[in-house]
Design a protein around this motif. Structure first.
Motif, PDB file in Angstrom:
ATOM      1  N   GLU A 280      -0.177   1.678  -2.205  1.00 49.52           N
ATOM      2  CA  GLU A 280      -1.140   2.659  -1.676  1.00 49.52           C
ATOM      3  C   GLU A 280      -2.269   2.887  -2.676  1.00 49.52           C
ATOM      4  O   GLU A 280      -3.442   2.907  -2.316  1.00 49.52           O
ATOM      5  CB  GLU A 280      -0.412   3.966  -1.374  1.00 49.52           C
ATOM      6  CG  GLU A 280      -1.264   5.038  -0.751  1.00 49.52           C
ATOM      7  CD  GLU A 280      -1.565   4.777   0.712  1.00 49.52           C
ATOM      8  OE1 GLU A 280      -2.550   5.372   1.193  1.00 49.52           O
ATOM      9  OE2 GLU A 280      -0.863   4.001   1.359  1.00 49.52           O
ATOM     10  N   SER A 281      -1.921   3.055  -3.941  1.00 53.42           N
ATOM     11  CA  SER A 281      -2.960   3.313  -4.952  1.00 53.42           C
ATOM     12  C   SER A 281      -3.791   2.068  -5.238  1.00 53.42           C
ATOM     13  O   SER A 281      -4.947   2.184  -5.659  1.00 53.42           O
ATOM     14  CB  SER A 281      -2.335   3.837  -6.243  1.00 53.42           C
ATOM     15  OG  SER A 281      -1.538   2.850  -6.845  1.00 53.42           O
ATOM     16  N   ALA A 282      -3.245   0.881  -5.012  1.00 57.81           N
ATOM     17  CA  ALA A 282      -4.008  -0.341  -5.265  1.00 57.81           C
ATOM     18  C   ALA A 282      -5.084  -0.571  -4.215  1.00 57.81           C
ATOM     19  O   ALA A 282      -6.132  -1.138  -4.523  1.00 57.81           O
ATOM     20  CB  ALA A 282      -3.077  -1.547  -5.315  1.00 57.81           C
ATOM     21  N   TYR A 283      -4.871  -0.129  -2.987  1.00 58.70           N
ATOM     22  CA  TYR A 283      -5.808  -0.425  -1.903  1.00 58.70           C
ATOM     23  C   TYR A 283      -6.550   0.798  -1.365  1.00 58.70           C
ATOM     24  O   TYR A 283      -7.360   0.656  -0.461  1.00 58.70           O
ATOM     25  CB  TYR A 283      -5.072  -1.107  -0.746  1.00 58.70           C
ATOM     26  CG  TYR A 283      -4.542  -2.462  -1.133  1.00 58.70           C
ATOM     27  CD1 TYR A 283      -5.409  -3.495  -1.473  1.00 58.70           C
ATOM     28  CD2 TYR A 283      -3.183  -2.713  -1.172  1.00 58.70           C
ATOM     29  CE1 TYR A 283      -4.935  -4.739  -1.841  1.00 58.70           C
ATOM     30  CE2 TYR A 283      -2.699  -3.953  -1.534  1.00 58.70           C
ATOM     31  CZ  TYR A 283      -3.577  -4.962  -1.870  1.00 58.70           C
ATOM     32  OH  TYR A 283      -3.106  -6.188  -2.231  1.00 58.70           O
ATOM     33  N   HIS A 284      -6.276   1.980  -1.901  1.00 56.26           N
ATOM     34  CA  HIS A 284      -6.949   3.179  -1.415  1.00 56.26           C
ATOM     35  C   HIS A 284      -7.567   3.943  -2.581  1.00 56.26           C
ATOM     36  O   HIS A 284      -6.989   4.023  -3.661  1.00 56.26           O
ATOM     37  CB  HIS A 284      -5.967   4.090  -0.662  1.00 56.26           C
ATOM     38  CG  HIS A 284      -5.496   3.507   0.620  1.00 56.26           C
ATOM     39  ND1 HIS A 284      -4.433   2.650   0.688  1.00 56.26           N
ATOM     40  CD2 HIS A 284      -5.953   3.661   1.894  1.00 56.26           C
ATOM     41  CE1 HIS A 284      -4.245   2.289   1.943  1.00 56.26           C
ATOM     42  NE2 HIS A 284      -5.149   2.891   2.694  1.00 56.26           N
ATOM     43  N   ASP A 285      -8.718   4.522  -2.319  1.00 57.43           N
ATOM     44  CA  ASP A 285      -9.384   5.359  -3.312  1.00 57.43           C
ATOM     45  C   ASP A 285      -8.567   6.636  -3.507  1.00 57.43           C
ATOM     46  O   ASP A 285      -8.108   7.247  -2.539  1.00 57.43           O
ATOM     47  CB  ASP A 285     -10.796   5.702  -2.833  1.00 57.43           C
ATOM     48  CG  ASP A 285     -11.551   6.524  -3.851  1.00 57.43           C
ATOM     49  OD1 ASP A 285     -11.911   5.967  -4.903  1.00 57.43           O
ATOM     50  OD2 ASP A 285     -11.739   7.735  -3.596  1.00 57.43           O
TER      51      ASP A 285
ATOM     52  N   LEU B 282      -9.438   9.621  -4.580  1.00 54.68           N
ATOM     53  CA  LEU B 282     -10.068  10.868  -4.162  1.00 54.68           C
ATOM     54  C   LEU B 282     -10.218  10.966  -2.645  1.00 54.68           C
ATOM     55  O   LEU B 282      -9.852  11.967  -2.030  1.00 54.68           O
ATOM     56  CB  LEU B 282     -11.442  11.009  -4.836  1.00 54.68           C
ATOM     57  CG  LEU B 282     -12.215  12.280  -4.548  1.00 54.68           C
ATOM     58  CD1 LEU B 282     -11.440  13.493  -5.035  1.00 54.68           C
ATOM     59  CD2 LEU B 282     -13.578  12.234  -5.215  1.00 54.68           C
ATOM     60  N   THR B 283     -10.740   9.908  -2.025  1.00 56.21           N
ATOM     61  CA  THR B 283     -11.042   9.975  -0.592  1.00 56.21           C
ATOM     62  C   THR B 283      -9.923   9.456   0.292  1.00 56.21           C
ATOM     63  O   THR B 283      -9.848   9.813   1.467  1.00 56.21           O
ATOM     64  CB  THR B 283     -12.313   9.153  -0.277  1.00 56.21           C
ATOM     65  OG1 THR B 283     -12.060   7.773  -0.603  1.00 56.21           O
ATOM     66  CG2 THR B 283     -13.509   9.667  -1.052  1.00 56.21           C
ATOM     67  N   GLY B 284      -9.070   8.601  -0.248  1.00 58.69           N
ATOM     68  CA  GLY B 284      -8.009   8.007   0.552  1.00 58.69           C
ATOM     69  C   GLY B 284      -8.476   6.823   1.391  1.00 58.69           C
ATOM     70  O   GLY B 284      -7.695   6.230   2.126  1.00 58.69           O
ATOM     71  N   LEU B 285      -9.760   6.470   1.285  1.00 64.28           N
ATOM     72  CA  LEU B 285     -10.294   5.330   2.035  1.00 64.28           C
ATOM     73  C   LEU B 285      -9.974   4.032   1.305  1.00 64.28           C
ATOM     74  O   LEU B 285      -9.648   4.021   0.120  1.00 64.28           O
ATOM     75  CB  LEU B 285     -11.812   5.474   2.193  1.00 64.28           C
ATOM     76  CG  LEU B 285     -12.289   6.712   2.965  1.00 64.28           C
ATOM     77  CD1 LEU B 285     -13.794   6.822   2.905  1.00 64.28           C
ATOM     78  CD2 LEU B 285     -11.801   6.642   4.405  1.00 64.28           C
ATOM     79  N   PHE B 286     -10.088   2.908   2.035  1.00 69.91           N
ATOM     80  CA  PHE B 286      -9.862   1.615   1.397  1.00 69.91           C
ATOM     81  C   PHE B 286     -10.860   1.411   0.265  1.00 69.91           C
ATOM     82  O   PHE B 286     -12.022   1.804   0.356  1.00 69.91           O
ATOM     83  CB  PHE B 286     -10.024   0.475   2.402  1.00 69.91           C
ATOM     84  CG  PHE B 286      -8.884   0.353   3.363  1.00 69.91           C
ATOM     85  CD1 PHE B 286      -7.598   0.123   2.906  1.00 69.91           C
ATOM     86  CD2 PHE B 286      -9.086   0.446   4.728  1.00 69.91           C
ATOM     87  CE1 PHE B 286      -6.544  -0.005   3.783  1.00 69.91           C
ATOM     88  CE2 PHE B 286      -8.042   0.325   5.610  1.00 69.91           C
ATOM     89  CZ  PHE B 286      -6.765   0.099   5.146  1.00 69.91           C
ATOM     90  N   ASN B 287     -10.414   0.760  -0.817  1.00 75.30           N
ATOM     91  CA  ASN B 287     -11.309   0.433  -1.918  1.00 75.30           C
ATOM     92  C   ASN B 287     -11.613  -1.061  -1.897  1.00 75.30           C
ATOM     93  O   ASN B 287     -11.233  -1.778  -0.986  1.00 75.30           O
ATOM     94  CB  ASN B 287     -10.709   0.884  -3.256  1.00 75.30           C
ATOM     95  CG  ASN B 287      -9.407   0.196  -3.591  1.00 75.30           C
ATOM     96  OD1 ASN B 287      -9.071  -0.838  -3.025  1.00 75.30           O
ATOM     97  ND2 ASN B 287      -8.666   0.783  -4.507  1.00 75.30           N
TER      98      ASN B 287
ATOM     99  N   ASP C 165     -20.038   3.571  -3.199  1.00 70.40           N
ATOM    100  CA  ASP C 165     -19.185   4.518  -3.927  1.00 70.40           C
ATOM    101  C   ASP C 165     -19.576   5.895  -3.439  1.00 70.40           C
ATOM    102  O   ASP C 165     -20.595   6.439  -3.860  1.00 70.40           O
ATOM    103  CB  ASP C 165     -19.398   4.353  -5.428  1.00 70.40           C
ATOM    104  CG  ASP C 165     -18.449   5.223  -6.228  1.00 70.40           C
ATOM    105  OD1 ASP C 165     -17.549   5.835  -5.619  1.00 70.40           O
ATOM    106  OD2 ASP C 165     -18.605   5.290  -7.449  1.00 70.40           O
ATOM    107  N   ILE C 166     -18.783   6.498  -2.562  1.00 68.09           N
ATOM    108  CA  ILE C 166     -19.176   7.751  -1.946  1.00 68.09           C
ATOM    109  C   ILE C 166     -18.626   8.975  -2.648  1.00 68.09           C
ATOM    110  O   ILE C 166     -18.963  10.090  -2.309  1.00 68.09           O
ATOM    111  CB  ILE C 166     -18.752   7.796  -0.459  1.00 68.09           C
ATOM    112  CG1 ILE C 166     -17.236   7.658  -0.319  1.00 68.09           C
ATOM    113  CG2 ILE C 166     -19.471   6.733   0.337  1.00 68.09           C
ATOM    114  CD1 ILE C 166     -16.730   7.903   1.079  1.00 68.09           C
ATOM    115  N   ASP C 167     -17.771   8.778  -3.648  1.00 69.81           N
ATOM    116  CA  ASP C 167     -17.222   9.969  -4.296  1.00 69.81           C
ATOM    117  C   ASP C 167     -18.071  10.442  -5.478  1.00 69.81           C
ATOM    118  O   ASP C 167     -17.777  11.461  -6.073  1.00 69.81           O
ATOM    119  CB  ASP C 167     -15.775   9.754  -4.720  1.00 69.81           C
ATOM    120  CG  ASP C 167     -15.615   8.640  -5.742  1.00 69.81           C
ATOM    121  OD1 ASP C 167     -16.621   8.044  -6.149  1.00 69.81           O
ATOM    122  OD2 ASP C 167     -14.461   8.373  -6.114  1.00 69.81           O
ATOM    123  N   LEU C 168     -19.136   9.728  -5.793  1.00 73.59           N
ATOM    124  CA  LEU C 168     -20.114  10.094  -6.824  1.00 73.59           C
ATOM    125  C   LEU C 168     -19.447  10.419  -8.165  1.00 73.59           C
ATOM    126  O   LEU C 168     -19.798  11.377  -8.840  1.00 73.59           O
ATOM    127  CB  LEU C 168     -20.951  11.292  -6.359  1.00 73.59           C
ATOM    128  CG  LEU C 168     -21.753  11.083  -5.073  1.00 73.59           C
ATOM    129  CD1 LEU C 168     -22.439  12.379  -4.691  1.00 73.59           C
ATOM    130  CD2 LEU C 168     -22.761   9.968  -5.233  1.00 73.59           C
TER     131      LEU C 168
END
Length: 165
Positions: free
Chosen positions: A118-123, A125-130, A158-161
């Motif tokens: 989960e942490s390898a493929y999701h951001d 902070l946002t939980g979206l795919f990275n 990069d939407i989490d700024l």
């Protein structure tokens, strides 16, 4: 057959059949003094079957061994019945403990692996795919393709700024 709900009961049926064949053979022995030794060997067989079964199933199907002994004792009259039970109860407890520990360890490892994936493929902070998800979508030519076979492009933002200034 790949379904454990069929394979596990069949495996235990084989183990109990081995026990009943042993009991049948004991019926023809003139001296049943060593039946408790054979019981220890059969309990060892149940340990190996317990490794492949879910915990609850292992506890139930292995516990049926005491029913086997009780039924067999009605016509064999084991001279060492008490010894068999004294040896069997801690053995059964040990099997239950080992199966419980293995199952608990497996669940812990499974949860840890899922969290890593989960942490390898999701951001975080946002939980979206990275960006790492793109590697799983690319073919061996390092190109992304639609279902129609056409190449596509991907743009990442990069939407989490999160800046490090």
């Amino acid at each position: 057959m790949k379904d454990y709900r069929v394979i596990v009961p069949l495996s235990y049926l084989i183990a109990h059949s081995i026990m009943w064949c042993t009991i049948w053979a004991c019926a023809y022995l003139p001296d049943l003094t060593f039946a408790s030794d054979g019981f220890i060997i059969i309990m060892a067989i149940f340990i190996f079957f317990g490794f492949a079964a879910p915990g609850k199933w292992s506890v139930i199907f292995t516990g049926l061994i005491f029913l086997d002994i009780g039924v067999a004792n009605t016509f064999l009259h084991y001279p060492e019945l008490l010894m068999m039970l004294i040896l069997g109860i801690p053995f059964y407890g040990g099997i239950c403990l080992v199966v419980w520990a293995m199952e608990r360890s497996y669940v812990y490892q499974y949860v840890a692996q899922r969290m890593l994936e989960e942490s390898a493929y999701h951001d975080q902070l946002t939980g979206l795919f990275n960006r790492n998800i793109i590697d799983t979508l690319m073919d061996e030519n390092k190109s992304l393709q639609c279902f129609g076979g056409e190449d596509i492009s991907v743009l990442l933002f990069d939407i989490d700024l999160s800046c490090t200034e």
